[in-house]
Write a protein that holds these residues in place. Structure first.
Motif, mmCIF file in Angstrom:
data_model
loop_
_atom_site.group_PDB
_atom_site.id
_atom_site.type_symbol
_atom_site.label_atom_id
_atom_site.label_comp_id
_atom_site.label_asym_id
_atom_site.label_seq_id
_atom_site.Cartn_x
_atom_site.Cartn_y
_atom_site.Cartn_z
ATOM 1 N N ARG A 9 0.835 -1.200 0.000
ATOM 2 C CA ARG A 9 0.000 0.000 0.000
ATOM 3 C C ARG A 9 0.875 1.258 0.000
ATOM 4 O O ARG A 9 0.597 2.234 -0.701
ATOM 5 C CB ARG A 9 -0.916 0.007 1.219
ATOM 6 N N VAL A 120 -8.481 10.212 3.010
ATOM 7 C CA VAL A 120 -8.588 8.853 2.465
ATOM 8 C C VAL A 120 -10.066 8.486 2.356
ATOM 9 O O VAL A 120 -10.848 8.723 3.276
ATOM 10 C CB VAL A 120 -7.839 7.851 3.362
ATOM 11 N N PRO A 122 -11.871 5.086 1.564
ATOM 12 C CA PRO A 122 -11.911 3.656 1.218
ATOM 13 C C PRO A 122 -13.154 3.337 0.387
ATOM 14 O O PRO A 122 -14.235 3.887 0.619
ATOM 15 C CB PRO A 122 -11.954 2.958 2.578
ATOM 16 N N LYS A 127 -12.669 -2.572 -0.364
ATOM 17 C CA LYS A 127 -11.608 -2.405 0.642
ATOM 18 C C LYS A 127 -11.462 -3.626 1.537
ATOM 19 O O LYS A 127 -10.442 -3.789 2.213
ATOM 20 C CB LYS A 127 -11.887 -1.176 1.498
ATOM 21 N N ASP A 128 -12.467 -4.495 1.537
ATOM 22 C CA ASP A 128 -12.435 -5.683 2.394
ATOM 23 C C ASP A 128 -11.854 -6.908 1.704
ATOM 24 O O ASP A 128 -11.748 -7.973 2.317
ATOM 25 C CB ASP A 128 -13.853 -6.003 2.883
ATOM 26 N N GLY A 133 -7.561 -5.321 -1.139
ATOM 27 C CA GLY A 133 -8.382 -4.261 -0.571
ATOM 28 C C GLY A 133 -7.562 -3.139 0.034
ATOM 29 O O GLY A 133 -7.673 -1.976 -0.392
ATOM 30 N N PRO A 134 -6.708 -3.441 1.021
ATOM 31 C CA PRO A 134 -5.875 -2.373 1.604
ATOM 32 C C PRO A 134 -4.879 -1.779 0.618
ATOM 33 O O PRO A 134 -4.550 -0.594 0.696
ATOM 34 C CB PRO A 134 -5.140 -3.088 2.753
ATOM 35 N N SER A 138 -7.922 1.621 -0.558
ATOM 36 C CA SER A 138 -7.977 2.390 0.690
ATOM 37 C C SER A 138 -7.075 3.614 0.593
ATOM 38 O O SER A 138 -6.131 3.787 1.376
ATOM 39 C CB SER A 138 -7.566 1.515 1.884
ATOM 40 N N HIS A 139 -7.351 4.446 -0.393
ATOM 41 C CA HIS A 139 -6.521 5.623 -0.663
ATOM 42 C C HIS A 139 -7.395 6.858 -0.831
ATOM 43 O O HIS A 139 -8.607 6.801 -0.661
ATOM 44 C CB HIS A 139 -5.695 5.395 -1.930
ATOM 45 N N ASN A 140 -6.751 7.966 -1.200
ATOM 46 C CA ASN A 140 -7.509 9.171 -1.541
ATOM 47 C C ASN A 140 -7.702 9.252 -3.054
ATOM 48 O O ASN A 140 -7.189 8.424 -3.815
ATOM 49 C CB ASN A 140 -6.824 10.426 -0.989
ATOM 50 N N TYR A 144 -6.174 7.008 -6.390
ATOM 51 C CA TYR A 144 -7.064 6.273 -7.287
ATOM 52 C C TYR A 144 -6.886 6.749 -8.730
ATOM 53 O O TYR A 144 -6.858 5.955 -9.670
ATOM 54 C CB TYR A 144 -8.528 6.460 -6.873
#
Length: 322
Positions: A9, A120, A122, A127-128, A133-134, A138-140, A144
């Motif tokens: 990540r 951020v 998610p 994200k799961d 996912g992480p 799980s970003h801003n 993305y």
């Protein structure tokens, strides 16, 4: 989040500005123009984004201001080439020095001051997903965008008529002109778009990756320039070059922190560059092309396309109507 997911990540996040800047330079060079002002442009746009965010409180204004700075720097390069017939490389070098010095001078009152951060966001459900996912979801929004931009660039270049035109003005501008394409106007457009992406990369640094304004961004623009060659002017390869060099940095830092190796920090930081130089030498020296001969005949065309290292044929040259 386990250690592997956390590391991956961090690589995706830290590489985002280089990915964005690399894709911006890719557009520029595909149009036949070399913009060597990236290093100064990234520094100046990063400083601008930080200052605008602090003074106005608006992240949107900060991002737009940074993109405007990058676009303006790129416009100077393409205007100097087309209208003034100046050498693109020389103008780029002057601008990268000017941009860096301006960033340091104008940003001095804001040096090491706390800055705003893009939150951020998610993505629900995605994200799961284990590991992915992480790492990816799980970003801003700017991180993305860096991921989406890779696929968008590939689709635009190889699946649209406009992308075919872009490639033609960098490969054979005379032929494109004969077909009625306004070569120089398109070069203006694509170089400014590429420059705005470089400015966005600067904003990504100061609003997401290295919060605030710091003067340690020198060299990031040169990395972006190098990975365009490393990626053979193909969007997904350029992105892989960015993730590779950031991943190598991360590994080097982890090895140093764990006392596995005992080398000065400066040597550790140079290791990715050595690998990059070796890869570029292999890619451009003809060694890889000679290795194609040992590939079974039916696979040779595909392998040859994979290892091809040829810049746009009109890169760095001015187009004149006859």
């Amino acid at each position: 989040m386990d250690g592997l997911s956390s590391t991956l990540r961090g690589i995706v996040r830290a590489a985002a500005p280089i990915v964005i800047a690399g894709q911006g330079e890719l557009i520029t060079e595909r149009a036949g123009v070399i913009n060597l002002s990236l290093d100064g442009s990234i520094m100046l746009s990063a400083m601008t984004a930080h200052v605008v965010a602090r003074t106005t409180g608006s992240l949107i204004y900060a991002i737009l201001a940074a993109m405007a700075v990058g676009a303006l720097m790129a416009f100077v390069v393409v205007f100097s080439s087309i209208a003034l017939r100046l050498n693109q490389v020389a103008v780029g070098f002057v601008l990268t020095i000017l941009g860096a010095d301006l960033a340091i001078f104008l940003g001095k009152p804001h040096f090491n001051q706390p800055g705003k951060e893009i939150p951020v966001v998610p993505i629900p459900i995605l994200k799961d997903i284990p590991v992915l996912g992480p790492v990816l979801f799980s970003h801003n929004v700017l991180i993305y965008f860096s991921l989406i931009l890779i696929g968008l660039m590939w689709w635009y270049l190889y699946r649209t008529r406009a992308g075919l035109t872009l490639r033609s003005i960098g490969e054979q501008p005379e032929a494109a002109f004969v077909r009625g394409k306004p070569v120089n106007r398109l070069r203006y457009f694509y170089v400014v778009v590429g420059g705005s992406l470089v400015g966005l990369a600067g904003a990504t640094y100061s609003l997401s990756v290295k919060l605030g304004w710091k003067e340690d961004l020198g060299g990031e623009g040169w990395i972006a320039l190098a990975i365009v060659i490393f990626g053979l002017w193909i969007p997904w390869r350029v992105a892989m070059g960015a993730y590779l060099i950031v991943g190598l940095r991360s590994i080097a830092i982890d090895l140093q922190d764990s006392n596995v190796i005992d080398l000065p920090t400066q040597v550790i930081n140079m290791l990715p560059w050595f690998l990059m130089i070796l890869t570029l030498l292999f890619a451009t020296s003809g060694v890889l092309n000679r290795l194609v001969r040992y590939t079974p005949a039916r696979f040779q065309p595909a392998v040859r396309r994979f290892v091809r290292a040829a810049p746009p044929r009109a890169l760095g040259t001015a187009f004149e109507k006859h």
